[in-house]
Write an enzyme that holds these catalytic residues in place. Structure first.
Site, PDB file in Angstrom:
ATOM      1  N   LEU A  14     -14.124   7.806 -20.012  1.00 18.52           N
ATOM      2  CA  LEU A  14     -13.911   9.131 -19.427  1.00 18.52           C
ATOM      3  C   LEU A  14     -14.667   9.180 -18.108  1.00 18.52           C
ATOM      4  O   LEU A  14     -15.831   8.779 -18.040  1.00 18.52           O
ATOM      5  CB  LEU A  14     -14.437  10.236 -20.355  1.00 18.52           C
ATOM      6  CG  LEU A  14     -13.560  10.689 -21.521  1.00 18.52           C
ATOM      7  CD1 LEU A  14     -14.263  11.800 -22.289  1.00 18.52           C
ATOM      8  CD2 LEU A  14     -12.204  11.166 -21.040  1.00 18.52           C
ATOM      9  N   ASP A  15     -14.029   9.659 -17.054  1.00 16.74           N
ATOM     10  CA  ASP A  15     -14.693   9.784 -15.760  1.00 16.74           C
ATOM     11  C   ASP A  15     -15.891  10.728 -15.874  1.00 16.74           C
ATOM     12  O   ASP A  15     -15.905  11.630 -16.727  1.00 16.74           O
ATOM     13  CB  ASP A  15     -13.719  10.324 -14.713  1.00 16.74           C
ATOM     14  CG  ASP A  15     -12.613   9.333 -14.378  1.00 16.74           C
ATOM     15  OD1 ASP A  15     -12.825   8.128 -14.597  1.00 16.74           O
ATOM     16  OD2 ASP A  15     -11.546   9.766 -13.900  1.00 16.74           O
ATOM     17  N   PRO A  16     -16.904  10.549 -15.006  1.00 11.85           N
ATOM     18  CA  PRO A  16     -18.090  11.418 -15.069  1.00 11.85           C
ATOM     19  C   PRO A  16     -17.777  12.906 -14.999  1.00 11.85           C
ATOM     20  O   PRO A  16     -18.451  13.716 -15.642  1.00 11.85           O
ATOM     21  CB  PRO A  16     -18.908  10.960 -13.851  1.00 11.85           C
ATOM     22  CG  PRO A  16     -18.522   9.527 -13.662  1.00 11.85           C
ATOM     23  CD  PRO A  16     -17.057   9.468 -14.011  1.00 11.85           C
TER      24      PRO A  16
END
Length: 303
Positions: free
Chosen positions: A37-39
Site C-alpha cells: 500500500l502506498d504511504p
C-alpha cells in the site's frame, strides 16, 4: 508464533515500515506483508507471521475493495496528490452523474492497464519508479486486470474557483490493479486530466476494515502476553479451497509428502484441496491428471 495479523495501515507509513515495526514488537524476523500500500493510502494490510508467510501468495491472489476519491481537472507525475502537478485544465462546468457513471462503466470488466511510472513494477530488472526518478522513460508492459465494480457517488463536488470536480468512489478489483491509474483513466474517458485524491483499502485477503487491528493493539497484546487476540489462523487465506479433515493415519502419510488417491480423500478430483488435522490447516494438495493422484503443493506445518 504463527498466524495472520489483519493490520490497519495508517497513512504516512510504507508497507515495509509496518513489517519492520512488527518484527521489533514481536521479536521475530519471519514477517511478511501481502500486498504493498502506498504511504498515502490507509486500510487493510494483512501481515503474515511465522509459517503463515507461506500463504502470502494466496492472500495476494484475492480481490481487493477500495474507497476513495478522484479529482478531475489536473494531473500529477505520480497520478495522486503526492506528485508534482504537470497539467491543469480547469473545468468550466461539472460533469453530470450520468456522464461520470458512463465513464466508470467503460472501465468495468476485464481490461488492459499500463502501470504508472511511479510504481514498483520491474522492467529489465529495475523498478519503474527508479527510471522515473532518474528522468528516464521506458516502455511499460500492460497487464490484464478485472474491475468487478466501479461505483461513483453521484457527481461529487465542483470547485468553480479551482475548476475541479472531486467524486467519491468504491472499487472492487483483482490483484495488481493500480487504482490511481483507474482514476486517471476515468479522466481520459471524460477528456480531462485527473488524479486520485484519497484512497482507503476496505478489503484484502478476505479481511475487512472492521476486522483490522492497529500497531498499538499488537504492541498492547504483546505486552499483556495475549498476542493470540491479534492473530488469525492460516486458514483465513485458504477459505476458498475445499477442506478435507485427515485422520491420524492419513496425517502420518501427508506429513511425509505421500501421494494420495481421490478415494483415500473421498474426493471427486477437486483441483486443489486444503488438508486439515485436528482443526488446523496443514497443507495444500493438488490433483495430477497425469498421475491420477493428489500431490503436495504447499506444506504449512508438519507437527
Amino acid at each position: 508464533m504463527n498466524g495472520i495479523i489483519p493490520l490497519y495501515k495508517e497513512r504516512g507509513l510504507t508497507s515495509f515500515d509496518c513489517v519492520a515495526k512488527l518484527r521489533h514488537i514481536l521479536q521475530t524476523k519471519k514477517v511478511g506483508h501481502s500486498g504493498t500500500l502506498d504511504p498515502s493510502v490507509d486500510g487493510v494490510l494483512p501481515i503474515c507471521i511465522g509459517s503463515a508467510t507461506k500463504v502470502v501468495p494466496y492472500l495476494m491472489a484475492s480481490g481487493k475493495v477500495y474507497r476513495g476519491s478522484v479529482t478531475l481537472g489536473l494531473a500529477t507525475t505520480t497520478e495522486d496528490l503526492d506528485g508534482d502537478v504537470v497539467e491543469r485544465q480547469p473545468l468550466e462546468r461539472p460533469f453530470t452523474a450520468d456522464q461520470v457513471a458512463a465513464a466508470a462503466q467503460a472501465l468495468t470488466g476485464t481490461i488492459q492497464q499500463t502501470p504508472p511510472m511511479y510504481s514498483a513494477v520491474k522492467v529489465n530488472g529495475r523498478k519503474l519508479y527508479e527510471y522515473a526518478r532518474a528522468g528516464e522513460t521506458v516502455e511499460r508492459p500492460t497487464r490484464t486486470i478485472t474491475v468487478d465494480r466501479f461505483d461513483l457517488q453521484g457527481a461529487g463536488t465542483f470547485d468553480a474557483t479551482a475548476g475541479t470536480q472531486t467524486i467519491d468512489f468504491e472499487i472492487a478489483c483483482s490483484k495488481g490493479t493500480y487504482v490511481r491509474t483507474l482514476a486517471v483513466d476515468l479522466g481520459q474517458q471524460l477528456g480531462v486530466p485527473a488524479v486520485m485524491a484519497t484512497l482507503t483499502r476496505l478489503k484484502s485477503g478476505g479481511f475487512t476494515l472492521s476486522q483490522t487491528v492497529t500497531l498499538a493493539d499488537v504492541e498492547a497484546a504483546m505486552a499483556d502476553d495475549q498476542i493470540e487476540r491479534t492473530l488469525r489462523p492460516i486458514d483465513y487465506a485458504l477459505q476458498d479451497y475445499p477442506h478435507v479433515a485427515l485422520d491420524e493415519h492419513l496425517w502420518a502419510l501427508v506429513k511425509n509428502g505421500v501421494f494420495l488417491s481421490a478415494a483415500e480423500l473421498n474426493q471427486a478430483t477437486e483441483p486443489e484441496l486444503a488438508l486439515t488435522y485436528q482443526g488446523e490447516t496443514k497443507c495444500l494438495y493438488r490433483w495430477s491428471d497425469e498421475k491420477k493422484q493428489y500431490r503436495p503443493l504447499k506444506m504449512f506445518a508438519v507437527n
